[in-house]
Scaffold this active site. Structure first.
Site, short mmCIF file in Angstrom:
data_model
loop_
_atom_site.label_atom_id
_atom_site.label_comp_id
_atom_site.label_asym_id
_atom_site.label_seq_id
_atom_site.Cartn_x
_atom_site.Cartn_y
_atom_site.Cartn_z
N ARG A 165 0.86 -1.17 0.00
CA ARG A 165 0.00 0.00 0.00
C ARG A 165 0.91 1.23 0.00
O ARG A 165 2.02 1.18 0.49
CB ARG A 165 -0.90 0.02 1.23
CG ARG A 165 -1.82 -1.19 1.36
CD ARG A 165 -2.61 -1.14 2.66
NE ARG A 165 -3.54 -2.27 2.77
CZ ARG A 165 -3.26 -3.43 3.36
NH1 ARG A 165 -2.05 -3.61 3.89
NH2 ARG A 165 -4.15 -4.39 3.42
N LYS A 190 -2.63 -3.09 7.83
CA LYS A 190 -3.89 -2.77 8.51
C LYS A 190 -4.10 -3.68 9.72
O LYS A 190 -3.81 -4.87 9.67
CB LYS A 190 -5.06 -2.92 7.54
CG LYS A 190 -5.12 -1.84 6.47
CD LYS A 190 -6.37 -1.98 5.63
CE LYS A 190 -6.49 -0.84 4.64
NZ LYS A 190 -7.73 -0.94 3.82
N HIS A 258 -2.62 3.02 -6.14
CA HIS A 258 -3.19 1.80 -5.56
C HIS A 258 -3.46 0.75 -6.64
O HIS A 258 -3.45 -0.45 -6.36
CB HIS A 258 -4.48 2.12 -4.81
CG HIS A 258 -4.92 1.02 -3.89
ND1 HIS A 258 -4.21 0.65 -2.77
CD2 HIS A 258 -6.00 0.20 -3.93
CE1 HIS A 258 -4.82 -0.35 -2.16
NE2 HIS A 258 -5.91 -0.64 -2.84
N HIS A 284 -3.84 -9.53 3.44
CA HIS A 284 -5.28 -9.62 3.64
C HIS A 284 -5.58 -10.56 4.80
O HIS A 284 -5.05 -11.67 4.86
CB HIS A 284 -5.97 -10.15 2.38
CG HIS A 284 -6.04 -9.15 1.27
ND1 HIS A 284 -6.27 -9.51 -0.04
CD2 HIS A 284 -5.91 -7.80 1.27
CE1 HIS A 284 -6.28 -8.42 -0.80
NE2 HIS A 284 -6.06 -7.38 -0.02
N TYR A 293 -9.60 -11.08 -6.96
CA TYR A 293 -8.69 -11.07 -8.10
C TYR A 293 -8.93 -12.25 -9.04
O TYR A 293 -8.52 -12.19 -10.20
CB TYR A 293 -7.23 -11.05 -7.60
CG TYR A 293 -6.91 -9.76 -6.91
CD1 TYR A 293 -6.71 -8.59 -7.64
CD2 TYR A 293 -6.84 -9.68 -5.52
CE1 TYR A 293 -6.44 -7.39 -7.01
CE2 TYR A 293 -6.58 -8.49 -4.88
CZ TYR A 293 -6.38 -7.34 -5.64
OH TYR A 293 -6.13 -6.15 -5.01
#
Length: 312
Positions: A165, A190, A258, A284, A293
């Protein structure tokens, strides 16, 4: 926060502040997520001020009905908020109410029973492999200063070559990839989730060239990527550089920093990459997030089929 002081009574104000601190310190949500929840719940409290005829307190929150929450969503929709914004806003309100429920102050069942707005299905829009290679090339950068061009190329190469990111790339310390033989990054993404990301030789070379040309002393504990005056590089600078390249290369509006991360995942999957491995590389928490994806790859296959098959 002055705006918020007008929108809630002291008891609710204090409880909300405690909730926001809990999100940041205990749940370790990203700063941007906490900021979004703060903004969404502030808008909710402003709505309640008008809806209830005065600044709400915990008693008013405790008496909320599903109809009140539906009225809030309707008001936000009238102001132009789309399904994603409404869904995130409702998630913030629910989180705050669950926090108050755990404190024994309210009953959050009404909010839990309310159905979130239906989200439109959209697939990430990656760049083609040739376009992605051009975007990250040092020779294609539009900055006049050689060190700035090298910096932009290094940042963009990390987004495409390592799937970072933009916040993760710009958060790298100068000690990252500094020692000979360093080829793995330890990234905290995250929710405080840490992952190890291998770095391609081309990305190592791009970072090395940036280090060579950078006019500022890169203290190991300070940020690796610097702005024009030597401070931490702002994401908006990278986004602006990408917009200029988009115009120069005639790329679609979806070509953003992104989208390079999307391209990383899509191109890996298209070349036979394992979905679980891609999940780990992207950081993730859920495989279902990565599975989007597979839809991108299928969509591309169908596009090629329709364009090339003589009976399509």
């Amino acid at each position: 926060m002055q705006e918020f002081l007008i929108a809630a009574k002291p008891d609710l104000q204090a409880a909300r502040e405690n909730w926001l601190k809990m999100l940041a310190k205990e749940r370790r949500l990203s700063g941007l997520t906490v900021e979004a929840y703060e903004r969404d719940t502030r808008q909710f409290l402003h709505f309640l001020t008008s809806h209830c005829g005065g600044a709400p307190g915990i008693t008013d929150i405790a008496n909320l009905r599903p109809a009140d929450l539906r009225a809030y969503l309707a008001a936000r929709r009238k102001d132009g908020a789309g399904p994603r914004t409404l869904g995130r806003g409702l998630a913030g309100v629910r989180s705050m109410l669950r926090f108050l429920e755990r404190k024994g102050l309210v009953n959050a069942a009404g909010a839990a029973a309310l159905r979130a707005p239906k989200q439109p299905k959209s697939l990430p829009k990656p760049l083609t492999a040739p376009d992605a290679r051009r975007v990250v090339s040092a020779e294609e950068q539009l900055a006049e200063e050689p060190w700035v061009a090298a910096r932009d190329a290094a940042v963009l190469t990390l987004l495409y070559g390592a799937g970072l990111r933009i916040s993760e790339a710009l958060g790298l310390p100068a000690s990252a990839l500094a020692a000979p033989g360093d080829s793995v990054l330890r990234i905290t993404g995250k929710g405080g989730k840490t992952r190890l990301v291998p770095v391609l030789p081309v990305a190592l070379q791009a970072v090395s060239e940036y280090r060579r040309l950078c006019p500022f002393h890169l203290d190991p504990a300070a940020p690796l990527f610097r702005g024009a005056r030597g401070g931490p590089l702002n994401p908006a600078i990278v986004q602006r550089a990408m917009r200029k390249m988009r115009g120069a290369m005639n790329l679609p509006d979806t070509a953003t920093p992104h989208s390079l991360r999307h391209s990383f995942a899509t191109h890996l999957l298209g070349r036979g990459g394992d979905l679980r491995v891609i999940q780990e590389l992207l950081g993730h928490a859920s495989l279902s997030t990565t599975q989007v994806y597979t839809g991108v790859d299928t969509a591309r296959l169908l596009e090629i089929y329709d364009a090339a098959h003589p009976r399509a």
